[in-house]
Design an enzyme around this catalytic site. Sequence first.
Site, PDB file in Angstrom:
ATOM      1  CD  GLU A 487      19.164   9.270 -19.718  1.00  0.00           C
ATOM      2  OE1 GLU A 487      18.598   9.955 -18.876  1.00  0.00           O
ATOM      3  OE2 GLU A 487      19.960   9.750 -20.529  1.00  0.00           O
ATOM      4  CD  GLU A 759      22.908  12.777 -14.278  1.00  0.00           C
ATOM      5  OE1 GLU A 759      21.992  12.573 -13.465  1.00  0.00           O
ATOM      6  OE2 GLU A 759      22.731  12.856 -15.516  1.00  0.00           O
TER       7      GLU A 759
HETATM    8  C1  RAM Z   1      22.310  12.318 -19.832  1.00  0.00           C
HETATM    9  C2  RAM Z   1      22.936  11.006 -19.574  1.00  0.00           C
HETATM   10  C3  RAM Z   1      24.390  10.882 -19.847  1.00  0.00           C
HETATM   11  C4  RAM Z   1      24.965  11.975 -20.667  1.00  0.00           C
HETATM   12  C5  RAM Z   1      23.973  12.623 -21.572  1.00  0.00           C
HETATM   13  C6  RAM Z   1      24.513  13.744 -22.382  1.00  0.00           C
HETATM   14  O1  RAM Z   1      20.947  12.139 -20.109  1.00  0.00           O
HETATM   15  O2  RAM Z   1      22.637  10.628 -18.274  1.00  0.00           O
HETATM   16  O3  RAM Z   1      25.142  10.752 -18.691  1.00  0.00           O
HETATM   17  O4  RAM Z   1      26.003  11.415 -21.406  1.00  0.00           O
HETATM   18  O5  RAM Z   1      22.845  13.056 -20.887  1.00  0.00           O
END
Ligand code: RAM
Length: 880
Positions: A487, A759
């Site tokens: 990502e 996260e």
């Molecule tokens: C995830 C990303 C990010 C977020 C989006 C909506 O894939 O890691 O942190 O902003 O989704």
Amino acid sequence: MNKNLLVPFTSLILLFLFTTDTFSQKVSVKDLTVEHLVNPLSVDHPKPRFSWKIISDIKNTKQRNYEIKLGTTATIGKVLWKAGVSSDQSVLVAYDGPKLSSKTKYYWQVRVKDNHGNTSAWSPVQYFQTGLKPEDWQAKWISVAGKDTSLASPLFRKEINLNKRVKSALVYITAKGLYEASINGNRVGNAYFAPGWTSYKDHIQYQVYDVKQSLKTGGNVIGVSLGDGWYKGRIGFNHQKQFYGDTRALLMQLEVEFADGSKETIVTDNTWKTSYGPILAANIYDGETYDARLERQGWNNTGFKEDLNWKPVQELAFGPEKLVGMSGPQVTKHEEFKALKIFKTPKGETVVDFGQNLVGWVTLKAKGPAGTKISISHAEVLTKEGNFYTTNLRTARQQHTYILKGGTEQTFEPHFSFQGFRYVKVDGYPGELRLEDLTAVAVYSDMKTTGKFSTSNPLLNQLQHNITWGQKGNFVDVPTDCPQRDERLGWTGDAQAFALTAAYNMDVSGFFTKWLKDVAADQLPNGSVPFVIPNVLTQNDAGSAGWADVATIVSWDMYVSYGDKGILETQYNSMKKWVDYISSVAKNNLWNTGFHFGDWLFYRPNDDNDGRAAVTDKYMIAQTFYAHSTQLLINAAKVLGKTEDVVKYQALLDQIKAAYLKENMTPSGKLVSATQTAYVLALQFDMLPENLRAQAAQRLVDNVKDYGNHLTTGFLGTPYLCHVLSRFGHEDVAYDLLLQESYPSWLYPVKMGATTIWERWDGIKPDGSFQTADMNSFNHYAYGAIGDWMYKNIAGINPVVTRPGYKDILIAPRPGGKLTSASAALETVYGTIKSSWTLTDGTFKLDVTVPANASATVVLPGALKKEEIGSGSYHFESKY
Ligand code: RAM
């Protein structure tokens, strides 16, 4: 004269000079910058802006006037522009002389007079170099001949003869892909991942390096190797490649001036030669394969025989993209970490622990027979059984393979790939792997550390550490969501949530100035803003509330943090286009259309029979951001004197708020989604009438209590949660949340051994198992946005919006949570602010430092009285 006497005599004179110069001056200037950077070499701004800091030991020092001298020689013998202005402006003073020429070095210095009648000495001479105009580029883009299909990194070389003594030499260089350049075997500059990631279809940055030291009279060789990078390599989670183009290319122009005044320009063109080198494959997610047996010994030096077999290159036409001078900091190497432990996992893997989740790479020393293959894989965490865990990397391989050439020990490191890791697994190492064979190197944008924050609570200090490392790992040229899985994109929601915290910890002015240009460049024609910047998703992936609002939020945040009105000027159009876009899709002033991520990753228990999941209606959230963006646009319009817009958008804002209330609030003041995030956003963005705010804050408090003093907020509510509680007098509840140690909370990951921000609130669950592997990054800065509250409320260092950049400061520490001390420092554009306090036996003691040319208002906890102070250091005490 007696030689023995000479030495002490000379040092006496030196001492005397030193004394008069440094100590007897009552005021002096330091930290001179142009466009936020020290002596930048590629300034495109037609009226570059100068900043300096004022140093004085005398209290209440202010600048009364400044003088700037500018010329084209190092002594500024002939003055091209001179300004003498009665003003206290010392930050971002715009050049106002005759039109600047392109690729020209300008020298400048400044001196100031203060309000006590003292005049500083002229500052040491500083410089900046203007960038290239399109017509200044004589170089041609070059690539390998034919289709660029090999995964291997091409090398390009050119031998040149300089038959006179070199007086100065600058190289202007960029690539489609990534470049690593050398002259006579010496690496050019210390930047990695150059030319950096921008919206390449719109603009590509070039860098400028002073290479005089590497050149010699006679034969010289320029050697450049190219990697796929973001341009051609794999990028995004959909396995997409070649997003910007399928051909890696190099553009370079070396401008040499000789001692006799003559000049020579050496450029990339069809006289260059190319071949492949030892890098067999390299991409950002997967890592690099390097076969040392294919090293071309001496390829970037003179006398390289193999050149005869190298192939000619092909010249390529210029594309529509603009070439722009680099405006942010370079990505460079920073902290090094020694290997702490080498161990065998239950599965039998050889794993090394560096003790810190970081981003960069490991340098590895190895010696063994030719053809030996060593692979080194990267992971952030171990499983609860203690095995190496990579499932959360999704398809990113994060693995390097080094093939030895035999002979003496070699040191390996990747060139065009970075990894997010704390642990590495090593396979195929010849002989015994020792701790000293590995060093981890953190690699990130070269931003100056500006903030320091600590308290009497070690867990909070670890949280601050984790926030900082989340920032370092994800500020690699672009603010990314995460640095490890497939990502690593410039997710706008994460960036807007974290920008203010980032601006405390480090100087992110240049970093965000650069990135905001991409926000504007990738904004869609209809005004919508993509989920990620640079946009490598589709045109439909745009317009989510709280993500797309990055256009208004980060622009405003940078203005407040650095006093940069220019950023508002540059971004105003983008800000306005975004608000107008929302209006275009809103119905009856309600933004109730389109896809929204909502309060991403909010608290959601598994077996939710009681309806405890903190779901906040997405359109309700959208409406609050519609209001917020409109408010910020109004603020910007006021700063820029755009009165018509102020009136127009104020009327719109009133309607947005009225529509919000009608749709989302019961007559008694309850919101239709009664979550923490709902009340937080409504209060933070002033959606409710004044008389209903206190009750809403109470509902928020009740909600927090109902969850046993736990937060339930996701990406959008979290940054404002404690701010709202503090603002409405519930400081104690804010502290309860901050110091909560069980899930969900900021300190839960800390207790679980985190060294960065996760996260998810429960990336690792209390039983040691992981959250779903698809989305479980252990280095995601968004929740680190609490840092902003910690600096503002615990340490009490606040900007004052009407005098941005900390020209005026509000020092208002608010103790709580059984803290007995807190201390913070912030290096602002005016100088260092300090605020540190202790609380013992009911006595609150506060020490404050205010930089020269700034002022502060101090509000002691619980005190009704405000103290206005000027620059200098002060001590306060009160009963508490
Ligand atoms: C995830 C990303 C990010 C977020 C989006 C909506 O894939 O890691 O942190 O902003 O989704």
